[in-house]
Write a protein that holds these residues in place. Structure first.
Motif, PDB file in Angstrom:
ATOM      1  N   SER A 208      35.293  36.290  36.746  1.00 26.61           N
ATOM      2  CA  SER A 208      36.066  37.524  36.964  1.00 26.61           C
ATOM      3  C   SER A 208      37.244  37.605  36.004  1.00 26.61           C
ATOM      4  N   LEU A 209      36.959  37.882  34.758  1.00 20.22           N
ATOM      5  CA  LEU A 209      38.005  38.016  33.746  1.00 20.22           C
ATOM      6  C   LEU A 209      38.936  39.152  34.137  1.00 20.22           C
ATOM      7  N   PRO A 210      40.235  38.898  34.283  1.00 18.98           N
ATOM      8  CA  PRO A 210      41.167  39.934  34.744  1.00 18.98           C
ATOM      9  C   PRO A 210      41.108  41.190  33.876  1.00 18.98           C
ATOM     10  N   GLY A 211      41.007  42.319  34.545  1.00 14.27           N
ATOM     11  CA  GLY A 211      40.936  43.594  33.851  1.00 14.27           C
ATOM     12  C   GLY A 211      39.541  43.986  33.438  1.00 14.27           C
ATOM     13  N   VAL A 212      38.606  43.033  33.431  1.00 18.12           N
ATOM     14  CA  VAL A 212      37.226  43.337  33.047  1.00 18.12           C
ATOM     15  C   VAL A 212      36.352  43.467  34.287  1.00 18.12           C
ATOM     16  N   PHE A 213      36.320  42.409  35.127  1.00 17.00           N
ATOM     17  CA  PHE A 213      35.631  42.475  36.412  1.00 17.00           C
ATOM     18  C   PHE A 213      36.670  42.464  37.530  1.00 17.00           C
ATOM     19  N   PRO A 214      36.386  43.125  38.662  1.00 17.51           N
ATOM     20  CA  PRO A 214      37.334  43.100  39.775  1.00 17.51           C
ATOM     21  C   PRO A 214      37.540  41.684  40.288  1.00 17.51           C
ATOM     22  N   PRO A 215      38.754  41.356  40.748  1.00 18.10           N
ATOM     23  CA  PRO A 215      38.964  40.047  41.367  1.00 18.10           C
ATOM     24  C   PRO A 215      38.170  39.952  42.661  1.00 18.10           C
ATOM     25  N   VAL A 216      37.950  38.734  43.111  1.00 16.98           N
ATOM     26  CA  VAL A 216      37.172  38.466  44.314  1.00 16.98           C
ATOM     27  C   VAL A 216      38.137  38.115  45.437  1.00 16.98           C
ATOM     28  N   LYS A 217      37.947  38.750  46.594  1.00 18.21           N
ATOM     29  CA  LYS A 217      38.818  38.477  47.731  1.00 18.21           C
ATOM     30  C   LYS A 217      38.211  37.392  48.600  1.00 18.21           C
ATOM     31  N   ALA A 218      38.997  36.336  48.874  1.00 15.80           N
ATOM     32  CA  ALA A 218      38.542  35.219  49.691  1.00 15.80           C
ATOM     33  C   ALA A 218      38.785  35.501  51.166  1.00 15.80           C
ATOM     34  N   LEU A 219      38.152  34.701  52.017  1.00 15.09           N
ATOM     35  CA  LEU A 219      38.292  34.885  53.459  1.00 15.09           C
ATOM     36  C   LEU A 219      39.738  34.728  53.915  1.00 15.09           C
ATOM     37  N   ASN A 220      40.500  33.920  53.217  1.00 14.82           N
ATOM     38  CA  ASN A 220      41.901  33.723  53.600  1.00 14.82           C
ATOM     39  C   ASN A 220      42.817  34.794  53.017  1.00 14.82           C
ATOM     40  N   GLY A 221      42.216  35.823  52.395  1.00 11.45           N
ATOM     41  CA  GLY A 221      42.999  36.910  51.834  1.00 11.45           C
ATOM     42  C   GLY A 221      43.460  36.697  50.418  1.00 11.45           C
ATOM     43  N   HIS A 222      43.201  35.534  49.838  1.00 11.96           N
ATOM     44  CA  HIS A 222      43.590  35.276  48.460  1.00 11.96           C
ATOM     45  C   HIS A 222      42.622  35.972  47.497  1.00 11.96           C
ATOM     46  N   PHE A 223      43.118  36.219  46.289  1.00 11.58           N
ATOM     47  CA  PHE A 223      42.293  36.856  45.264  1.00 11.58           C
ATOM     48  C   PHE A 223      42.008  35.858  44.146  1.00 11.58           C
ATOM     49  N   LEU A 224      40.748  35.792  43.754  1.00 16.93           N
ATOM     50  CA  LEU A 224      40.292  34.822  42.764  1.00 16.93           C
ATOM     51  C   LEU A 224      39.840  35.534  41.503  1.00 16.93           C
ATOM     52  N   VAL A 225      40.201  34.938  40.350  1.00 15.69           N
ATOM     53  CA  VAL A 225      39.790  35.487  39.060  1.00 15.69           C
ATOM     54  C   VAL A 225      39.278  34.351  38.177  1.00 15.69           C
ATOM     55  N   ASP A 226      39.007  34.683  36.944  1.00 14.98           N
ATOM     56  CA  ASP A 226      38.406  33.778  35.963  1.00 14.98           C
ATOM     57  C   ASP A 226      39.102  32.418  35.937  1.00 14.98           C
ATOM     58  N   GLY A 227      38.290  31.355  36.005  1.00  8.69           N
ATOM     59  CA  GLY A 227      38.843  30.002  36.010  1.00  8.69           C
ATOM     60  C   GLY A 227      39.445  29.575  34.701  1.00  8.69           C
ATOM     61  N   GLY A 228      39.117  30.292  33.615  1.00 10.27           N
ATOM     62  CA  GLY A 228      39.617  29.887  32.307  1.00 10.27           C
ATOM     63  C   GLY A 228      41.114  29.974  32.161  1.00 10.27           C
ATOM     64  N   ILE A 229      41.771  30.727  33.021  1.00 13.92           N
ATOM     65  CA  ILE A 229      43.220  30.877  32.921  1.00 13.92           C
ATOM     66  C   ILE A 229      43.916  29.527  33.055  1.00 13.92           C
ATOM     67  N   LEU A 230      43.403  28.671  33.962  1.00 11.89           N
ATOM     68  CA  LEU A 230      44.038  27.374  34.197  1.00 11.89           C
ATOM     69  C   LEU A 230      43.177  26.190  33.796  1.00 11.89           C
ATOM     70  N   ASP A 231      41.855  26.350  33.782  1.00 12.20           N
ATOM     71  CA  ASP A 231      40.990  25.204  33.465  1.00 12.20           C
ATOM     72  C   ASP A 231      39.714  25.720  32.807  1.00 12.20           C
ATOM     73  N   ASN A 232      39.804  25.972  31.519  1.00 14.62           N
ATOM     74  CA  ASN A 232      38.667  26.560  30.812  1.00 14.62           C
ATOM     75  C   ASN A 232      37.632  25.528  30.390  1.00 14.62           C
ATOM     76  N   LEU A 233      37.985  24.262  30.438  1.00 17.69           N
ATOM     77  CA  LEU A 233      37.063  23.189  30.052  1.00 17.69           C
ATOM     78  C   LEU A 233      37.192  22.077  31.100  1.00 17.69           C
ATOM     79  N   PRO A 234      36.444  22.140  32.205  1.00 20.19           N
ATOM     80  CA  PRO A 234      36.705  21.271  33.366  1.00 20.19           C
ATOM     81  C   PRO A 234      36.202  19.839  33.222  1.00 20.19           C
ATOM     82  N   THR A 235      36.686  19.138  32.213  1.00 20.75           N
ATOM     83  CA  THR A 235      36.354  17.717  32.070  1.00 20.75           C
ATOM     84  C   THR A 235      36.988  16.895  33.190  1.00 20.75           C
TER      85      THR A 235
END
Length: 744
Positions: A208-235
């Motif tokens: 969910s790249l911000p501005g490209v795809f809508p963010p995803v709403k979690a059951l706890n009410g949080h919104f999730l977006v593209d993981g690359g913002i904080l961890d683009n290479l999850p070694t």
């Protein structure tokens, strides 16, 4: 924001198919993960970096690793890396993924709005009449959508290709290859690692790249977006959560700053956004034992149409790292043991559908979903059938549907469907706003701003209120209430409106008079909407018309009086798009009578409009069409007559230059695509050549036949249809014209 590593035992958010999340442990004990085969070697993990279209290069790398017998025992990915990784972890071969990446199914993921084929009959009307409309939500306050692209296409792609892993109880450690993918929590500003739950939902959050795809709403009410913002290479996830002994990192090499990157606000923002991603990936790279670098200097992040080239670039990058990678290759015996072990964890396909649960929307919407899914009970669960059944509840707009499978027995194949219906946060109601301009040389210019208020599901699911205002050359105010009577599509629709506009009269290409026309009308339509392609109805309308001379002379006497019209109507729309359709046909036909009309005889009336297109060699569209409007030569006053003239309606003539009681128009043409727009933004730019012929007749004047040729450009863009053309006709007629908004 500096990168925060995830630690063993940290409770994380897990995503549910309804775009929800729950707490779970992301780090599994090494003993809980499947043992590597053959035994005695370190577990090899691979981290696939995000990178939009550039991430398709991962497919080529996986292909090279398989061909050279390098095993992958653990897999983690972000964004496009998560999509490729999820497909591979569930058993898709590199060849299958290459085919998917180059298919229409993949390009449909990147769409500005739901496909024309999937929307309701009334939403099709909106798109034809206001194709350039900007949609504004009015549910709580004035709000625009939160992303460029709609998410229906990506949801359907993931549900189709990850069907066997679309269940809440799924443990990602039990996949053919243990897997993790990353997202970013906008509430906590922390990375989220998915270790269980429906796999399509996890990947949906990760991409969910911000501005490209809508963010995803979690059951706890949080919104999730593209993981690359904080961890683009999850070694780090491979090492700490999946206990990989050897880590292979795939880096999509960053292109140098180009002039184009600073030439627009979008380019500057994209380049700036990339800075943080590059830095966190560079730090993650330090944990890798082998780094495969993919040079992508000649590609852009939107080059989804160059999928095969990107896959080949990945393959070449792996070959360039051959010596380092082959240290972990297996011999033939070991490779067969590895493949057999991996295959033993392939998930079974869902079984026969026995139970359907629906949640999340109004009672009427949930009833509609259950009704549409009822025919699937007792049949094997198939993604295509489920997706097709859910189009009905989504087709009118305002509701999105996602789903997952479940089983009443833990060890049994999935036999249930859980459907999540999610109302749009910003509407209905919606306000559609669209400008329209049509201008030609030696003529008037017509400009209008169209505003349309649409309130879906008002008074019951499937019913709606729609009001339209056009301001400018023409002033029009109208409202209608479509009341759905039965699930089979029977409806009634009362309507009312007023139209005020100037009418110019012409003789020998010279304007001889200006008239003022005002019509106040009300009526009722009743019929059946059989599908989003077919509607049949009966219409009665009463109107009061004023026809008065402003300047010049012509157009008969001034009139003010009433008229009534009764019609039987049939509308069939089997086109693939609202404008510039590459294939299909559209038929609008009606027949009835005009009666009690001021200054007119009672007269039969016939309207027919037909158009068809067909693609030729992919970049060409052949089209033809005809229009017939007739009172069968009865005497009818000027305000009720038909007209010809104007862009794409005898283009070499002035707007409505010809008026009569009977008209026909025929046209044929070829559109040749000159250039395409980036994936998802429209068809592109076409060159057009066309021939038009039309005739008009009235009781007091003999028939006039006109013909012309047209050449020009047609741009089908996110801002609507833009045309520029030159037309030369007989009797000295010629025009240069421009239109913005729709076919006139």
């Amino acid at each position: 924001m500096r990168l925060k590593s995830l630690v063993t035992g940290l409770a994380i958010l897990l995503f549910a198919a309804s775009a929800g999340a729950q707490d779970s442990a992301s780090s599994a004990p090494a003993s809980a993960l499947p043992a590597v085969q053959p035994a005695g070697r370190p577990a090899v993990g691979i981290a696939l970096e995000g990178g939009s279209a550039l991430g398709l290069a991962h497919i080529g790398i996986l292909q090279w690793l398989e061909e050279n017998h390098v095993p992958i025992d653990r897999l983690a990915g972000t964004s496009m890396g998560s999509l490729v990784g999820a497909l591979y972890a569930t058993g898709h071969t590199p060849a299958e993924m290459r085919a998917l990446a180059g298919s229409d199914a993949f390009t449909r993921v990147f769409a500005l709005q739901a496909p024309y084929a999937d929307v309701s009959f009334r939403r099709r009307q909106d798109r034809r009449e206001i194709p350039q409309a900007l949609s504004v939500g009015l549910r709580h306050h004035v709000a625009l959508r939160n992303a460029l692209l709609a998410d229906q296409g990506v949801n359907e792609f993931l549900a189709t290709n990850l069907l066997d892993a679309n269940r809440q109880e799924l443990d990602f450690d039990g996949l053919m290859i243990p897997f993790r993918c990353m997202a970013t929590d906008l509430n906590t500003l922390e990375p989220v690692s998915f270790a269980s739950g429906p796999l399509p939902a996890a990947v949906r959050a990760s991409i969910s790249l911000p501005g490209v795809f809508p963010p995803v709403k979690a059951l706890n009410g949080h919104f999730l977006v593209d993981g690359g913002i904080l961890d683009n290479l999850p070694t780090d996830v491979l090492k700490r959560d999946l206990h990989a002994g050897v880590i292979i990192a795939v880096r999509i090499e960053d292109a140098l700053l180009a002039d184009a990157d600073t030439g627009s606000i979008v380019g500057v923002l994209n380049r700036a956004f990339s800075a943080g991603i590059v830095q966190n990936a560079a730090r993650s790279e330090l944990l890798a034992d082998v780094v495969v670098r993919v040079p992508v200097g000649s590609f852009a992040g939107t080059d989804y149409g160059r999928a095969n080239e990107l896959v080949d670039a990945g393959y070449k990058a792996a070959e360039a790292t051959r010596a380092a990678l082959l240290r972990y290759a297996l011999d033939d015996v070991g490779w067969r043991a590895y493949l057999a072990d991996r295959e033993s964890r392939r998930r079974p396909a869902p079984g026969t559908l026995r139970e359907v649960r629906v949640e999340g929307a109004s009672a009427g919407a949930m009833r509609r979903a259950r009704l549409d899914l009822k025919p699937l009970e007792g049949r094997p669960i198939a993604a295509a059938a489920v997706l097709d059944a859910l189009k009905g509840v989504q087709s009118g707009g305002g509701i999105a549907a996602t789903w997952e499978t479940f089983s009443a027995q833990p060890a049994a194949a999935d036999t249930g469907l859980l459907i999540h219906l999610t109302p749009d946060r910003i509407g209905p109601p919606y306000l559609l706003v669209g400008p329209e301009v049509s201008a030609s040389t030696s003529n008037i210019t017509r400009g209008e701003l169209t505003l349309r208020l649409v309130d879906q599901n008002l008074g019951g699911f499937g019913s709606e209120f729609r009001a339209t205002a056009r301001i400018g050359y023409m002033t029009e105010l109208g409202a209608e209430y479509y009341r759905l009577l039965t699930p089979q599509g029977y409806f009634v629709e009362p309507h009312a409106g007023i139209v005020r506009q100037p009418v110019y009269l012409w003789a020998n290409q010279k304007r001889i008079a200006e008239r003022f026309e005002e019509s106040l009308a009300a009526g009722l339509e009743a019929g059946r909407t059989f599908s989003n392609q077919v509607q049949a109805s009966v219409v009665w309308r009463a109107e009061d018309t004023r026809w008065s001379l402003q300047t010049g002379s012509g157009g008969g006497p001034d009139l003010h009086g009433a008229a009534q019209t009764g019609l039987l109507q049939l509308n069939i729309d089997r086109t693939a798009a609202s404008v510039v359709s590459p294939s299909g046909y559209r038929l609008m036909a009606s027949a009835g009578a005009l009666y009690h009309a001021v200054g007119s005889d009672n007269a039969p009336v016939v309207h027919l409009s037909f158009g068809a297109t067909r693609s030729w060699k992919e970049i060409n569209i052949l089209g033809m069409g005809t229009e017939i409007n007739s009172y069968l030569r009865a005497r009818v006053a000027e305000p009720y007559r038909f007209t010809l003239g104007g862009p794409l309606h005898l283009s070499a003539s002035s707007f409505d230059e010809f008026r009569g009681t009977d008209t026909w128009l025929a046209r044929a043409g070829l559109l040749h695509r000159i250039a395409g727009l980036p994936t998802g933004l429209g068809h592109g730019l076409y060159g057009v050549v066309a021939y038009e012929a039309g005739e008009v007749w009235s009781p007091e004047a003999r028939a006039t036949l006109r013909q012309d040729g047209v050449t020009g450009l047609v741009a089908n863009t996110p801002l609507g249809l833009i045309t520029f053309g030159v037309s030369v006709g007989d009797a000295g007629h010629r025009k240069v014209f421009v239109t913005i908004g729709r076919w006139f």
